[in-house]
Design a protein around this motif. Structure first.
Motif, PDB file in Angstrom:
ATOM      1  N   GLU A   1     -14.245  15.066  59.395  1.00  0.00           N
ATOM      2  CA  GLU A   1     -15.173  14.070  58.857  1.00  0.00           C
ATOM      3  C   GLU A   1     -14.479  13.065  57.947  1.00  0.00           C
ATOM      4  N   GLY A   2     -13.166  13.204  57.799  1.00  0.00           N
ATOM      5  CA  GLY A   2     -12.418  12.234  57.018  1.00  0.00           C
ATOM      6  C   GLY A   2     -12.148  12.624  55.576  1.00  0.00           C
ATOM      7  N   PHE A   3     -12.424  13.867  55.205  1.00  0.00           N
ATOM      8  CA  PHE A   3     -12.163  14.330  53.849  1.00  0.00           C
ATOM      9  C   PHE A   3     -10.794  14.990  53.750  1.00  0.00           C
ATOM     10  N   GLU A   4     -10.226  14.940  52.577  1.00  0.00           N
ATOM     11  CA  GLU A   4      -9.066  15.771  52.263  1.00  0.00           C
ATOM     12  C   GLU A   4      -9.611  17.091  51.747  1.00  0.00           C
ATOM     13  N   VAL A   5      -8.968  18.185  52.075  1.00  0.00           N
ATOM     14  CA  VAL A   5      -9.525  19.498  51.745  1.00  0.00           C
ATOM     15  C   VAL A   5      -8.522  20.335  50.963  1.00  0.00           C
ATOM     16  N   GLY A   6      -9.040  20.993  49.925  1.00  0.00           N
ATOM     17  CA  GLY A   6      -8.302  22.011  49.198  1.00  0.00           C
ATOM     18  C   GLY A   6      -9.105  23.294  49.264  1.00  0.00           C
ATOM     19  N   THR A   7      -8.440  24.446  49.176  1.00  0.00           N
ATOM     20  CA  THR A   7      -9.164  25.711  49.296  1.00  0.00           C
ATOM     21  C   THR A   7      -8.752  26.685  48.206  1.00  0.00           C
ATOM     22  N   ALA A   8      -9.662  27.610  47.916  1.00  0.00           N
ATOM     23  CA  ALA A   8      -9.395  28.710  46.993  1.00  0.00           C
ATOM     24  C   ALA A   8     -10.258  29.882  47.434  1.00  0.00           C
ATOM     25  N   ALA A   9      -9.778  31.099  47.151  1.00  0.00           N
ATOM     26  CA  ALA A   9     -10.491  32.292  47.613  1.00  0.00           C
ATOM     27  C   ALA A   9     -10.969  33.177  46.473  1.00  0.00           C
ATOM     28  N   CYS A  10     -10.710  32.794  45.222  1.00  0.00           N
ATOM     29  CA  CYS A  10     -11.131  33.605  44.090  1.00  0.00           C
ATOM     30  C   CYS A  10     -11.392  32.711  42.879  1.00  0.00           C
TER      31      CYS A  10
ATOM     32  N   LEU B   1     -18.975  25.885  46.818  1.00  0.00           N
ATOM     33  CA  LEU B   1     -18.698  27.094  46.056  1.00  0.00           C
ATOM     34  C   LEU B   1     -19.524  28.291  46.534  1.00  0.00           C
ATOM     35  N   ASP B   2     -18.827  29.318  47.010  1.00  0.00           N
ATOM     36  CA  ASP B   2     -19.493  30.570  47.371  1.00  0.00           C
ATOM     37  C   ASP B   2     -19.848  31.324  46.096  1.00  0.00           C
ATOM     38  N   VAL B   3     -20.933  32.083  46.127  1.00  0.00           N
ATOM     39  CA  VAL B   3     -21.336  32.836  44.944  1.00  0.00           C
ATOM     40  C   VAL B   3     -20.532  34.130  44.818  1.00  0.00           C
ATOM     41  N   GLY B   4     -20.431  34.882  45.914  1.00  0.00           N
ATOM     42  CA  GLY B   4     -19.739  36.164  45.870  1.00  0.00           C
ATOM     43  C   GLY B   4     -18.245  36.003  46.075  1.00  0.00           C
ATOM     44  N   LEU B   5     -17.458  36.254  45.035  1.00  0.00           N
ATOM     45  CA  LEU B   5     -16.003  36.153  45.112  1.00  0.00           C
ATOM     46  C   LEU B   5     -15.377  37.472  44.682  1.00  0.00           C
ATOM     47  N   PRO B   6     -14.171  37.788  45.157  1.00  0.00           N
ATOM     48  CA  PRO B   6     -13.592  39.113  44.926  1.00  0.00           C
ATOM     49  C   PRO B   6     -13.307  39.436  43.458  1.00  0.00           C
ATOM     50  N   ASP B   7     -13.066  38.428  42.630  1.00  0.00           N
ATOM     51  CA  ASP B   7     -12.730  38.692  41.226  1.00  0.00           C
ATOM     52  C   ASP B   7     -13.823  38.213  40.275  1.00  0.00           C
ATOM     53  N   GLY B   8     -15.007  37.998  40.799  1.00  0.00           N
ATOM     54  CA  GLY B   8     -16.093  37.544  39.931  1.00  0.00           C
ATOM     55  C   GLY B   8     -17.159  36.834  40.744  1.00  0.00           C
TER      56      GLY B   8
END
Length: 234
Positions: free
Chosen positions: A24-33, A51-58
């Motif tokens: 869609e033309g966006f630049e993307v960054g990711t995080a998993a925690c 932003l996901d609500v359930g994350l492994p460290d909080g």
């Protein structure tokens, strides 16, 4: 190019979102925690956060709270399988702009994301035109008008009028005006405020006859633009 930060611990969902947003033309960054998300949202800050609500460290709530407390201004959209009203209310109360329940339609997600980005850009855009009742001030040309009456202002007169228009109906003190417009110049006293109020009153004289606001002196409090006539509602 607007960078979107995706905070999602599910590898498959994270990958699908990243590929779709890049298409869609966006630049993307990711995080998993939580820790990685807070770090990734620092300078340079992303244009928006998914932003996901359930994350492994909080919880994603921790991320949202941290970002807002740190002054992050961009849109935050929760993506969560939790669909109870209390879950949505809690996310929005923490400062999120939207709460989208999984599973969701990707096209709807993109549409909501673009809407929030556009609203944020409009809110942050510098205003070039102010209005107060019938009074209009063009900050680019420094032209003030009310009905058929017009006045060309000096840069300082335009700044002063803009300050009064922003607080229409409320007194603005001499000290506040001086601090904002003249304090940095040095060698001037509060009297300069009265001088420029006089200049402004002279140029606005015709505006009152056309139903414009009146520049009044409020004893002990400063100066105020007061709506009267056709623009006044008691």
């Amino acid at each position: 190019m607007t960078r979107i930060l995706i905070v999602e611990d599910d590898v498959d969902i994270r990958g699908l979102l990243a590929r779709g947003l890049e298409a869609e033309g966006f630049e993307v960054g990711t995080a998993a925690c939580v820790d990685d998300a807070i770090q990734a949202a620092r300078d340079p800050a992303p244009g928006a956060v998914l932003l996901d609500v359930g994350l492994p460290d909080g919880s994603g709530h921790d991320v949202c709270r941290s970002l807002r407390e740190g002054g992050y201004p961009g849109p935050i959209l929760f993506l969560s399988a939790r669909d109870e009203i209390r879950d949505r209310a809690e996310g929005l109360a923490l400062g999120a702009d939207d709460y989208i329940v999984k599973p969701f339609v990707f096209d709807e997600l993109v549409a909501r994301l673009r809407t929030h980005l556009m609203r944020r850009q409009q809110a942050e855009a510098p205003r070039s035109r102010l209005t107060a009742g019938r009074l209009v001030l063009d900050l680019d040309t420094r032209q003030a008008s009310c009905g058929e009456a017009n006045a060309r202002l000096t840069p300082r007169e335009a700044d002063l009028l803009a300050m009064l228009m922003e607080g229409i109906g409320k007194p603005v003190s001499r000290a506040d005006i001086f601090e904002r417009l003249w304090a940095s110049q040095g060698g001037l006293s509060l009297n300069v405020v009265d001088v420029y109020i006089g200049y402004l009153r002279s140029k606005m004289a015709d505006f009152v006859r056309h139903g414009g606001p009146v520049l009044t002196t409020v004893r002990g409090k400063g100066f105020m633009l007061e709506l009267r006539g056709p623009d006044f509602r008691q």
